[in-house]
Design a protein around this motif. Structure first.
Motif, mmCIF file in Angstrom:
data_model
loop_
_atom_site.group_PDB
_atom_site.id
_atom_site.type_symbol
_atom_site.label_atom_id
_atom_site.label_comp_id
_atom_site.label_asym_id
_atom_site.label_seq_id
_atom_site.Cartn_x
_atom_site.Cartn_y
_atom_site.Cartn_z
ATOM 1 N N LEU A 733 61.433 -3.292 -3.011
ATOM 2 C CA LEU A 733 62.323 -2.640 -3.961
ATOM 3 C C LEU A 733 63.752 -3.056 -3.649
ATOM 4 O O LEU A 733 64.218 -2.906 -2.516
ATOM 5 C CB LEU A 733 62.156 -1.121 -3.867
ATOM 6 N N ALA A 734 64.446 -3.580 -4.657
ATOM 7 C CA ALA A 734 65.791 -4.112 -4.434
ATOM 8 C C ALA A 734 66.746 -3.004 -4.004
ATOM 9 O O ALA A 734 66.622 -1.849 -4.408
ATOM 10 C CB ALA A 734 66.292 -4.789 -5.701
ATOM 11 N N ALA A 735 67.728 -3.356 -3.178
ATOM 12 C CA ALA A 735 68.730 -2.381 -2.743
ATOM 13 C C ALA A 735 69.812 -2.169 -3.785
ATOM 14 O O ALA A 735 70.597 -1.215 -3.702
ATOM 15 C CB ALA A 735 69.359 -2.845 -1.424
ATOM 16 N N LEU A 921 54.308 10.465 0.999
ATOM 17 C CA LEU A 921 54.935 9.813 2.139
ATOM 18 C C LEU A 921 55.328 8.390 1.759
ATOM 19 O O LEU A 921 54.533 7.638 1.194
ATOM 20 C CB LEU A 921 53.979 9.792 3.328
ATOM 21 N N HIS A 922 56.524 8.027 2.106
ATOM 22 C CA HIS A 922 56.993 6.667 1.861
ATOM 23 C C HIS A 922 57.884 6.228 3.007
ATOM 24 O O HIS A 922 59.055 5.911 2.834
ATOM 25 C CB HIS A 922 57.746 6.590 0.527
ATOM 26 N N ASP A 923 57.267 6.151 4.196
ATOM 27 C CA ASP A 923 58.039 5.703 5.350
ATOM 28 C C ASP A 923 58.480 4.256 5.210
ATOM 29 O O ASP A 923 59.394 3.813 5.899
ATOM 30 C CB ASP A 923 57.201 5.845 6.620
ATOM 31 N N GLU A 924 57.809 3.524 4.342
ATOM 32 C CA GLU A 924 58.144 2.110 4.216
ATOM 33 C C GLU A 924 59.459 1.877 3.483
ATOM 34 O O GLU A 924 60.016 0.776 3.525
ATOM 35 C CB GLU A 924 57.010 1.368 3.503
ATOM 36 N N LEU A 925 59.955 2.876 2.769
ATOM 37 C CA LEU A 925 61.193 2.712 2.003
ATOM 38 C C LEU A 925 62.399 2.867 2.912
ATOM 39 O O LEU A 925 62.495 3.823 3.689
ATOM 40 C CB LEU A 925 61.257 3.740 0.869
ATOM 41 N N VAL A 926 63.335 1.941 2.787
ATOM 42 C CA VAL A 926 64.563 1.983 3.589
ATOM 43 C C VAL A 926 65.610 2.780 2.816
ATOM 44 O O VAL A 926 65.904 2.462 1.662
ATOM 45 C CB VAL A 926 65.079 0.554 3.869
ATOM 46 N N PRO A 927 66.154 3.865 3.389
ATOM 47 C CA PRO A 927 67.176 4.646 2.670
ATOM 48 C C PRO A 927 68.394 3.790 2.348
ATOM 49 O O PRO A 927 68.888 3.038 3.188
ATOM 50 C CB PRO A 927 67.528 5.761 3.661
ATOM 51 N N THR A 928 68.867 3.906 1.111
ATOM 52 C CA THR A 928 70.058 3.163 0.689
ATOM 53 C C THR A 928 70.686 3.875 -0.495
ATOM 54 O O THR A 928 70.057 4.747 -1.117
ATOM 55 C CB THR A 928 69.692 1.716 0.317
ATOM 56 N N ALA A 929 71.906 3.557 -0.805
ATOM 57 C CA ALA A 929 72.604 4.200 -1.924
ATOM 58 C C ALA A 929 71.879 3.903 -3.232
ATOM 59 O O ALA A 929 71.475 2.776 -3.496
ATOM 60 C CB ALA A 929 74.045 3.704 -1.997
ATOM 61 N N GLY A 930 71.715 4.946 -4.050
ATOM 62 C CA GLY A 930 71.056 4.786 -5.331
ATOM 63 C C GLY A 930 69.550 4.842 -5.265
ATOM 64 O O GLY A 930 68.878 4.701 -6.296
ATOM 65 N N ARG A 931 69.008 5.066 -4.071
ATOM 66 C CA ARG A 931 67.553 5.137 -3.961
ATOM 67 C C ARG A 931 67.115 6.585 -4.066
ATOM 68 O O ARG A 931 67.705 7.473 -3.448
ATOM 69 C CB ARG A 931 67.097 4.556 -2.640
ATOM 70 N N GLY A 932 66.109 6.832 -4.851
ATOM 71 C CA GLY A 932 65.652 8.195 -5.032
ATOM 72 C C GLY A 932 64.296 8.238 -5.691
ATOM 73 O O GLY A 932 63.517 7.281 -5.637
ATOM 74 N N TRP A 933 64.070 9.392 -6.357
ATOM 75 C CA TRP A 933 62.771 9.645 -6.970
ATOM 76 C C TRP A 933 62.967 10.066 -8.406
ATOM 77 O O TRP A 933 63.830 10.898 -8.712
ATOM 78 C CB TRP A 933 62.029 10.751 -6.210
#
Length: 947
Positions: A733-735, A921-933
């Motif tokens: 998923l793009a940052a 659970l989504h441990d694989e996702l790296v937290p970054t600005a604009g990332r959400g659900w």
């Protein structure tokens, strides 16, 4: 003693030694009937040793001065006087006779006169050398193809005879007949005795006298094949087996037993009891199995020797003949061998015990070393003869007895050497040998009979070490994957290896490093997309770099996707989740990969896969893979997995992958742990380091997997080959997402970013209600709200009312005016509609409701939110997550109840309930600005919002 010196002139062998130690005096009945007579003189003429009891049976003459000196056991005693003699026998009365005396002076002249004589049956009558040409039925067999054809034609008229000359004695040529003298034989001879030459002579002579449709040869050399050098090109030879290992030995035995069973069926179908009685059109040619170095074979592979003897016993009437040869017969010539092998040939052997083992006599132990090729032939009890085996090493062209020299040779003319063996024209090196001529004549004669088929081979060649997929046949039915060749020696044939995904499910490929595991997956991928009758999509999870370039695999039946890297947990989970959705929907979901056909999922290195993913999302990837292994085949999703050891495979997956391809293993126990089908015990050989890549066991059969179709080698397939591969593109998923790359909004459906599950466009659906944007401070709530508003009204044609919760001045009036406008011209109820689209954007709604005008604003917003979805009005609001959890205003609770909105950087335990949902659970996702659900009544999906 001087009185007996004249004995040395006799042509008989005379020894003056101790009969207990002198080997020339210790004799038994030899092949020519020789007896040893021992002379003991106790009369004073000369001392003599007392013979042992074992020599008295051969004959003893005892000379003594008186009867008292004669030992007990002497059956006949002659007592002499100067004029008479008395003979006393143990079984009769004494008799008087007048002896014919010979003076001592007369003995030596008589002995000298006898000296030139030679016994016709003695060893001295055997020629020193014999050529193959001299013993053949006609010398023209080495020169004329027509002579060979004529001899073959005569052989076809005598089906009960397989006679051929092998050497000569002073009395003529010696023949052996495999049918009447055999059917089986034994050859022994120490190093330098001519054993290999004897085998070549026998095979070449049989080939010259009998055609390939009457006699075939199977040559087995346990140590290298030097004994059969030159004769393997005969048209009669149906197989040459060298350097037998345990696996090859078992295969040879299984093939021979299959040949015996086939011949039994031929004889039974003809209604006879012997192959020679079968009509020529249906009969199988005799098969002579020649085994060199069988003593070593017996020591290292005793089961094979026992099996060969079993074949010999069963093959007596089936045209199967066995010839065993060895350098060391001691200890290996068992009673079973003696009982079954009636033709016995002993060249020079190491000792008398070896000679007795072969020919029941000691003669072969006394053959001089300077006579290679000298042998003793035993064809039955008491039937022994000494012969010189014909040699095939002589020049094929007879040596010229007259050589003409030019007395005035030109400068460029070479002078022919008058002495063979010297100079540049040495016939030993310049001319073909008799063996070469024999092979050439047989090949030419066989080629001149085009109407006759080549002899049937009792078994096929071993599986090739390298196999191309282009050499394989098409699958027997749609959906089957042809991946290699299987060896079926018990059926004397090969067949294709088919993986049946539809009926049996997935495949487990297990093997040590560099055994061809990854290559097998590449072959499975190529086979999956090769059949246009079964559209297939292949996905791959590569836990190394072994599957690089697999997406370039071409096929008319589908495509191969770019492999997912093991370190790309996000892409791995995305792929597995999509396949799991396909299983849940029965394979009808159009959003699933390969939803319109079969899906094959390759996992290279299940051990590394489990290790890397068992701590991500509490092992979600492993659970998904397990579910796919069990439930996938019913929905068209099939699994192919590789592993180094059985312990690496999760038990739930191991239980359902019943198609197991076992390649070369690190230890012999791996096959037992995997519990593969192995009725013939082939798995014990899979720990050999000499096995080629792709050689293994599948469904109880030895197989060779075809080479991967792509030229790019994997780590397991060619570790020494330099590789140049581009970095694998991570499908994550793009940052950052540019809003300009998204499609425009359509009504109240707003593309707001990219979905995580399939990397498709994430759409905020406002057709039923407004939306709430929640998140902690600095999570991008206000930016997200502005983006959504701009996407809804890109041209500015809509009416947008923006309210800032931190600056509420005029908010009550603006919202009240909007409410009145919406309801103007009607009854004043919320059911009255207006045609203009209106967007109410409230930034930080809890802060606005906590202000001085919060109660009034809450009442107006609540009335706006109760307006039905048909009214072109939507309320969008943001809220800080912790503040939202403390806000109980009616409007806010009503907005939450829509279960529509965005959760930005939420606390997975506290914040999802604000929209009445929960987060996977989504441990694989790296937290970054604009990332959400993105949340809606149908579910929740991770997104990256556009900017």
């Amino acid at each position: 003693a001087p009185a007996w010196q004249w004995l040395r002139w006799l042509p008989h062998r005379v020894s003056d030694g101790d009969p207990e130690t002198d080997r020339s005096a210790q004799g038994e009945a030899g092949p020519s009937g020789r007896r040893v007579v021992t002379l003991v003189d106790r009369s004073g003429w000369g001392p003599g040793p007392v013979p042992g009891a074992h020599l008295r049976r051969a004959g003893t003459i005892w000379v003594a001065s008186s009867v008292t000196e004669v030992p007990d056991g002497v059956a006949t005693v002659v007592t002499t006087t100067p004029t008479a003699a008395v003979v006393r026998r143990h079984d009769g009365a004494p008799a008087t006779l007048r002896p014919d005396g010979v003076a001592l002076e007369e003995c030596e002249p008589v002995a000298r006169a006898l000296a030139p004589l030679r016994a016709p049956s003695g060893d001295d009558s055997v020629p020193a050398t014999v050529s193959l040409r001299s013993v053949l039925a006609t010398p023209a067999l080495l020169d004329d193809d027509a002579a060979v054809l004529a001899r073959w034609a005569g052989s076809r008229t005598r089906p009960a005879s397989l006679r051929a000359p092998i050497g000569a004695t002073g009395g003529g040529v010696v023949d052996i007949d495999l049918c009447s003298d055999g059917p089986h034989g034994l050859v022994a001879g120490t190093t330098g005795s001519g054993k290999s030459e004897l085998l070549r002579t026998l095979v070449a002579s049989l080939a010259l006298h009998h055609p390939p449709d009457r006699l075939t040869f199977l040559l087995v050399d346990y140590k290298g094949g030097a004994a059969f050098r030159g004769i393997s090109e005969l048209p009669h030879v149906v197989g040459l087996v060298t350097d037998l290992g345990p696996a090859e030995a078992r295969r040879a035995l299984v093939s021979l037993r299959a040949e015996v069973r086939r011949r039994e069926r031929v004889v039974a179908s003809a209604g006879v009891t012997d192959m020679v009685e079968v009509p020529a059109a249906d009969a199988s040619p005799a098969l002579l199995v020649v085994v060199d170095e069988f003593a070593t074979l017996a020591a290292e592979l005793p089961d094979l020797l026992d099996g060969l003897l079993d074949v010999a016993q069963r093959g007596r009437s089936l045209g199967v003949h066995l010839l065993l040869a060895t350098q060391r017969p001691g200890g290996v010539v068992t009673d079973a061998i003696r009982a079954n092998l009636s033709i016995r040939l002993a060249l020079r052997v190491a000792d008398e015990e070896d000679s007795r083992d072969v020919i029941d006599g000691v003669d072969a132990a006394h053959i001089p070393a300077e006579h290679p090729g000298r042998a003793v032939l035993r064809l039955g009890p008491g039937r022994r003869s000494t012969l010189q085996v014909a040699s095939t090493t002589g020049a094929a062209t007879p040596e010229r007895r007259v050589v003409v020299h030019d007395l005035h040779p030109a400068p460029t003319t070479a002078v022919t050497s008058a002495r063979p063996g010297t100079g540049p024209t040495d016939p030993a090196t310049a001319c073909p040998t008799e063996l070469d001529a024999a092979v050439d004549r047989c090949r030419a004669a066989a080629a001149s009979e085009p109407g006759r088929a080549a002899p049937r081979r009792p078994w096929l060649e071993p599986l090739p070490e390298h196999l191309e997929r282009s050499a394989l046949e098409r699958p027997s039915r749609p959906g089957a994957l042809v991946i290699g060749l299987a060896d079926l020696p018990a059926e004397q044939r090969r067949t294709t290896v088919e993986v049946d995904l539809e009926r049996r499910g997935g495949v487990l490929v297990m093997g040590a490093p560099r055994s061809g595991r990854s290559g097998a997956l590449r072959t499975i991928a190529a086979a999956s997309v090769s059949d246009p009758r079964t559209p297939t999509t292949v996905h791959a999870i590569d836990n190394g770099r072994s599957l690089d370039g697999i997406e370039r695999t071409a096929g008319a039946g589908g495509t191969v996707d770019v492999p997912v890297g093991a370190d790309d947990a996000e892409a791995t989970l995305r792929l597995l989740r999509s396949l799991r959705r396909r299983c849940r929907t029965g394979g009808t979901g159009t959003e699933d990969p390969g939803s319109h056909g079969r899906v094959v999922l390759l996992v290279d290195g299940i051990g590394a896969f489990v290790e890397r993913h068992e701590r991500v999302n509490r092992g979600e990837a492993v659970d998904l893979l397990t579910a796919l292994a069990g439930e996938g085949p019913a929905s068209g999703v099939h699994l192919a997995v590789t592993a180094g050891r059985a312990a690496e495979v999760p038990p739930a997956i191991l239980a359902v992958l019943d198609q197991r391809l076992l390649l070369r293993c690190a230890t012999p126990d791996d096959a037992a742990v995997l519990d593969v089908v192995d009725p013939d015990g082939l798995a014990r050989d899979l720990a050999s380091p000499d096995l080629p890549a792709g050689r293994g066991l599948f469904d109880g059969r030895l197989v060779q997997v075809a080479a991967p179709p792509t030229p790019l080698a994997g780590v397991d397939d060619d570790p020494g080959r330099p590789r140049s591969v581009a970095p694998r593109r991570a499908r994550r998923l793009a940052a950052s997402v540019d809003a300009a790359t998204l499609p425009p909004a359509s009504g109240w459906t707003v593309p707001v970013g990219i979905r995580h599950d399939d990397l498709g466009v994430a759409v905020l659906d406002l057709r039923r209600s407004g939306a709430l944007v929640l998140g902690p401070p600095r999570s991008g709530r206000s930016t997200a709200l502005a983006m959504v508003v701009s996407r809804l009204d890109p041209t500015g044609c809509s009416s947008v009312l923006t309210v800032d919760g931190h600056r509420p001045d005029g908010a009550v009036d603006a919202l009240s005016e909007l409410l009145e406008r919406i309801t103007a011209g009607g009854t004043g109820t919320e059911g009255t509609t207006s045609t203009a689209s209106t967007i109410v954007a409230v930034d930080d709604l809890p802060e606005l409701l906590d202000g001085p005008d919060g109660v009034a604003i809450d009442a107006v917003l609540d009335r706006l939110l109760r307006i039905g979805p048909d009214v072109p009005l939507r309320v969008l609001a943001t809220a800080e997550a912790d503040a939202a959890s403390r806000c109980y205003a009616d409007s806010f609770r009503r907005l939450r109840s829509t279960r529509t909105g965005l959760l930005l950087r939420p606390d997975p335990d506290l914040h999802p309930p604000l929209l009445h949902t929960s987060l996977p659970l989504h441990d694989e996702l790296v937290p970054t600005a604009g990332r959400g659900w993105l949340v809606d009544p149908d579910g929740v999906v991770a997104v990256q919002l556009a900017r």
